[in-house]
Scaffold this active site. Structure first.
Site: not given
Ligand code: IFM
Length: 443
Positions: A163, A349
């Protein structure tokens, strides 16, 4: 609903969010140690000092992953554990820890997917300017090579960054994440240096003869204008630039979007882009990771008609204030496949934050989370039937953990962590997910 044979059912975590042991065995401080200890930065003053104590409980945690039945586990390596000052001497104890983890996963038949940077920049590099300093990209490539030299023979999936939007924008424009800077010029510079770090790391891994697949994970959003008025459409396009195209275009087209320089002109020129940078950034990858959480409806901001936007608040916000929109995942997967790359994609994710609690019977009945994942799996499956090549799906997160500026105030895990005792308990969603994995689809 069944997924293809060999579909990678995973679970994801990140080092600072679970490991704890921040001052053990030679680990150096990171920007998240500094930030979380800054009064007012994190809800209730929570820190990752102990987190899930995974540094000491990793065997038990890998056993839980085995029980869950995942085929893959996405973990991150803490740069300050391996190179405590970010550049210079390597800490063998740090590499030993990740080697134990990788070997422990392989012994249990679980494929490791390694993220090299999940936001824990060594503080010493921040002191030298952090992501605003171009040298950080070169240091990252050196660190990537160090990790690869130790683990390259055993790790089949490598992700450079997690990210970059959050590192650059949430950390340097919103100031809600480490290093807590609020300066748009710095944020845009950080975007480029992060992407450059990715490109240099890919080059370093290739030069080292990497045999695993190499990719990057971006968090992408699905953006729609709230109406068809030109002002709302233009606002949506600006938000799409800011959240999506600033990453996708350089990675897959080798150029910043045509509207980027004009949009950012009031705060910076693009003098930070040197000859050859974009070739490095756009070097071929083997797969692309997508994190999906948000779908936005956007209208113009009357207070800032040229550069602004307003997100229409979701009708039914979750505890983090965002809505649940599984269709956005399908939109993103299809958009990336159609407009940007034919590479295999991985949902690295997606997940739902709740205020989970154990009922009187001890059950953690997170039915909303089950519905969330079911919706997102249906969306992902739909995208696959429409031609998207999707390799795997990694719920966020394996365990409840340190949720950055929200500290331990919200929970994303399939496993509940009782922080005072560090006891892990499978939530109802963990049992549901184990069945999904077993039947290779929705039960
Ligand atoms: O916890 C975070 C993760 O570290 C990165 N993506 C989003 C998740 C939830 O906010």
């Amino acid at each position: 609903m069944r997924f293809p044979d060999g579909f990678l059912w995973g679970a994801a975590t990140a080092a600072y969010q679970i490991e704890g042991a921040v001052a053990e065995d030679g680990r150096g401080p990171s920007i998240w140690d500094t930030f979380s200890h800054t009064p007012g930065a994190v809800l209730r003053g929570d820190t990752g000092d102990v987190a899930c104590d995974h540094y000491h409980r990793w065997r038990e945690d890998l056993d839980l992953l085995g029980e869950l039945g995942v085929g893959a586990y996405r973990l991150s390596v803490a740069w300050p554990r391996v190179v405590p000052a970010g550049a210079g001497p390597v800490n063998p104890a740090g590499l030993d820890f990740y080697e134990r983890l990788v070997d422990g996963l392989l012994e249990r038949g679980i494929t490791p997917m390694l993220t090299l940077y999940h936001w824990d920049l060594p503080q010493a590099l921040q002191d030298a300017g952090g992501w605003a300093n171009r040298d950080t990209a070169a240091h990252f490539a050196d660190y990537a090579a160090v990790v690869h030299r130790r683990l390259g023979d055993r790790v089949p999936y490598w992700l450079t960054l997690n990210e970059p939007y959050c590192s650059a924008v949430v950390g340097h424009l919103d100031g809600r994440h480490a290093p807590g800077v609020r300066d748009e010029r710095v944020a845009v510079t950080a975007v480029h240096h992060l992407l450059l770090a990715h490109g240099r790391a890919v080059a370093a891994l290739r030069a080292d003869g990497v045999t695993g697949q190499v990719g990057i994970t971006c968090n992408l959003t699905s953006v729609h204008p709230a109406s068809e008025t030109p002002a709302d459409v233009a606002a949506a396009r600006r938000l799409d630039l800011h959240e999506n195209r600033m990453y996708l275009d350089p990675l897959f087209r080798g150029a910043y979007p045509a509207d980027a320089e004009a949009y950012y002109a009031p705060v910076t020129d693009f003098g930070f882009v040197h000859d050859g940078d974009l070739d490095l950034i756009a070097a071929p990858l083997d797969f692309f990771g997508i994190n999906y959480y948000e779908r936005h409806h956007v209208r113009a901001d009357p207070a800032d008609p040229e550069r602004g936007w307003q997100r229409v608040p979701p009708a039914r916000p979750t505890v983090t204030g965002i809505g649940v929109h599984p269709e956005g995942l399908a939109e993103i997967l299809e958009r990336v496949s159609r407009e940007y790359t034919g590479l295999p994609l991985v949902v690295t994710e997606t997940g739902l934050a709740l205020h989970d609690y154990a009922g009187p019977d001890g059950e953690i009945a997170d039915d909303e989370r089950i519905a969330f994942f079911e919706g997102h799996l249906r969306a992902a499956h739909g995208a696959m039937t429409r031609g998207v090549s999707l390799l795997g799906f990694f719920p966020w997160s394996f365990l409840d953990n340190f949720e950055w500026a929200s500290g331990y105030g919200v929970r994303y895990g399939l496993y509940y962590v009782d922080y005072p005792t560090q006891r892990r308990t499978p939530k109802r969603s963990a049992r549901w997910y184990a069945t999904v994995i077993r039947v290779n689809g929705l039960p």
